[in-house]
Design an enzyme around this catalytic site. Structure first.
Site, PDB file in Angstrom:
ATOM      1  N   LYS A  74       5.333 -24.542  10.173  1.00  0.00           N
ATOM      2  CA  LYS A  74       6.134 -25.429  11.021  1.00  0.00           C
ATOM      3  C   LYS A  74       5.942 -25.006  12.458  1.00  0.00           C
ATOM      4  CE  LYS A  74       8.803 -28.932  10.326  1.00  0.00           C
ATOM      5  NZ  LYS A  74       8.861 -29.820   9.144  1.00  0.00           N
TER       6      LYS A  74
ATOM      7  N   ASP B 192       7.566 -34.399  13.189  1.00  0.00           N
ATOM      8  CA  ASP B 192       8.897 -34.100  12.661  1.00  0.00           C
ATOM      9  C   ASP B 192       9.854 -34.711  13.692  1.00  0.00           C
ATOM     10  OD1 ASP B 192      10.166 -32.221  10.403  1.00  0.00           O
ATOM     11  OD2 ASP B 192      11.372 -31.911  12.183  1.00  0.00           O
TER      12      ASP B 192
HETATM   13  N1  GLU Z   1       7.747 -32.786   9.033  1.00  0.00           N
HETATM   14  C1  GLU Z   1       7.550 -33.329   7.731  1.00  0.00           C
HETATM   15  C2  GLU Z   1       8.209 -32.454   6.707  1.00  0.00           C
HETATM   16  O1  GLU Z   1       9.246 -31.896   6.968  1.00  0.00           O
HETATM   17  C3  GLU Z   1       6.098 -33.667   7.450  1.00  0.00           C
HETATM   18  C4  GLU Z   1       5.117 -32.547   7.579  1.00  0.00           C
HETATM   19  C5  GLU Z   1       3.648 -32.974   7.456  1.00  0.00           C
HETATM   20  O2  GLU Z   1       3.376 -34.134   7.228  1.00  0.00           O
HETATM   21  O3  GLU Z   1       2.807 -32.083   7.600  1.00  0.00           O
HETATM   22  O4  GLU Z   1       7.783 -32.293   5.586  1.00  0.00           O
END
Ligand code: GLU
Length: 449
Positions: A129, A169
């Protein structure tokens, strides 16, 4: 506070000690550890090889300065993050969040959850993240672009389609991904489509990626309903938030015959007993980047409540799709009193541990974000597949793949809970154990790295 397995207690103490002040990270770790007691009994080799201790320590944590110049010519400085948590199953994968609440503890909680979520998709992606405390609210288009370019000017050296693949996100949508991809391409002189997901369709994005987290959430709930011989027809649903996840959750609920009567933003919520007019919400939030209270200017019969809790609105199904810890114990009690039967998390960790305990005690089905909202990242992995084969799939085909993946995740949770003889928290224990076992067996096979 419930007891942990004695072998996990010492590891949890160490996590608290080595990550001081990171409350959300502690919460995310505790929630997983609560489920792992039976795994420690069945697989002592995981503890012996210190798999759990290794899992709690990110493989790499990057913190960097993001300087940029605002429209008034002033220099601004933000902090950028990328927590590359685990790459046992594939390249680091997970979104970027731009929000003033971002600090290392939020990045670590999200990165930690992402490891298990990504494992549950059964696709080859590790967990990560990133993001920044940059607040896009009120910033001009040009300021957002300059910020994204500066952010990528540092981050690019850590990325790669086989190394680390960010996406969006909160605060990062296709506009930001476009600017980030543009800067990556410029700096590296490579058209490396698979280095970012959530791209626009014109330059390597996947159909359904925008809708995927919201649609996937509703597909998962549909599986829960199906397992009870029920469906969405006539169900009254409350969805918190009005961002990307909430909007497409509302769309799919309506397609499946349910009625969403309320949604919100950080200032308040709206109630529309006739069912939310989604085209209007899309226009306000996606086109105009406005506030949800503008809804009542058009729909006079709807009401806007400033502040307050959206969970006071009676419903059968609650879908928290806004942010972490938005459903506390008092909210849980309101939902229980109003007769809610299912609470499924479209956001990451929106229910506090006290709220989850209240749901469990009251027999309300609780389904955690790492299973429920995995459709977003799963479709990101489908975008990577399309990029790798220089192909692009139809909407119908991609949505069918997503639906299949969500069905499989539901089945995996149920089967895992069954295998371990668990009855109370089928979805949270099932998701934690199944996700953990996949990562742990890969880590064991890869040796001490
Ligand atoms: N931010 C999204 C999640 O919490 C998607 C992450 C992504 O597609 O890499 O899973």
């Amino acid at each position: 506070m419930p007891q942990l397995h004695p072998r996990l207690e010492a590891i949890f103490d160490e996590v608290i000690h080595t990550n001081p002040g990171e409350a959300e990270f502690h919460q995310a770790v505790f929630e997983v550890f609560e489920s792992l007691g039976p795994v420690v009994e069945k697989h002592p080799e995981y503890v012996d090889a210190e798999i759990i201790r290794r899992l709690c320590e990110p493989e790499r944590q990057l913190i960097f300065r993001v300087p940029w110049v605002d429209d008034a010519g002033r220099v601004q400085v933000n902090r950028g993050f990328r927590v590359e948590f685990n790459s046992a199953l594939g390249p680091y994968k997970g979104g970027l969040r731009f929000h003033p609440s971002v600090y290392l503890g939020i990045m670590k909680f999200l990165g930690f959850e992402q490891i298990f979520k990504n494992a549950l998709t059964s696709l080859p992606i590790g967990g990560a993240k990133g993001g920044s405390d940059f607040d896009p609210k009120g910033r001009s288009e040009a300021e957002v672009m300059r910020f994204c370019q500066s952010f990528m000017t540092e981050l690019y050296r850590h990325l790669g389609e086989y190394t680390d693949v960010p996406a969006g996100d909160i605060g990062v949508g296709s506009r930001e991904i476009g600017y980030l991809f543009g800067q990556y391409k410029r700096i590296t002189n490579r058209y490396e489509s698979g280095v970012l997901t959530g791209k626009g369709y014109a330059y390597g994005g996947s159909l359904v990626r925008t809708e995927a987290t919201g649609y996937g959430t509703v597909f998962f709930v549909n599986e829960i309903l199906r397992s009870k011989g029920d469906d969405f027809a006539g169900k009254r649903v409350v969805v918190s938030g009005s961002g990307n996840v909430a909007i497409f959750a509302i769309e799919k609920v309506h397609q499946l015959g349910g009625k969403v009567v309320a949604c919100s933003d950080s200032s308040g919520y709206i109630v529309d007993e006739n069912g939310i007019d989604l085209e209007l919400v899309k226009d306000i939030k996606l086109e105009k980047r406005g506030r949800i209270k503008d809804y009542v200017d058009t729909v006079k019969s709807a009401k806007y409540v400033a502040g307050g809790s959206i969970w006071d609105v009676q419903c059968d199904i609650a879908l928290p799709c806004a942010t972490q810890n938005e459903v506390d114990e008092a909210d849980a009690n309101s939902l229980i009193k109003s007769g809610a039967i299912i609470v499924a998390e479209g956001a990451n960790m929106p229910c506090t541990p006290e709220a989850i305990r209240a749901f469990t005690q009251a027999g309300v089905v609780y389904a955690p974000g790492k299973a429920v909202n995995a459709g977003g990242v799963a479709t990101s992995a489908l975008e990577m597949q399309q990029n790798a084969s220089r192909d692009s799939w139809s909407f119908e085909y991609t949505e069918a793949r997503l639906s299949e993946i969500m069905k499989n995740i539901h089945e995996t949770c149920v089967e895992t809970a069954d295998e371990y003889g668990l009855k109370d928290n089928i979805y949270s224990d099932g998701a934690n154990i199944a996700g953990f076992n996949k990562v742990a067996s890969a880590m064991l096979a890869l040796g001490v790295i």
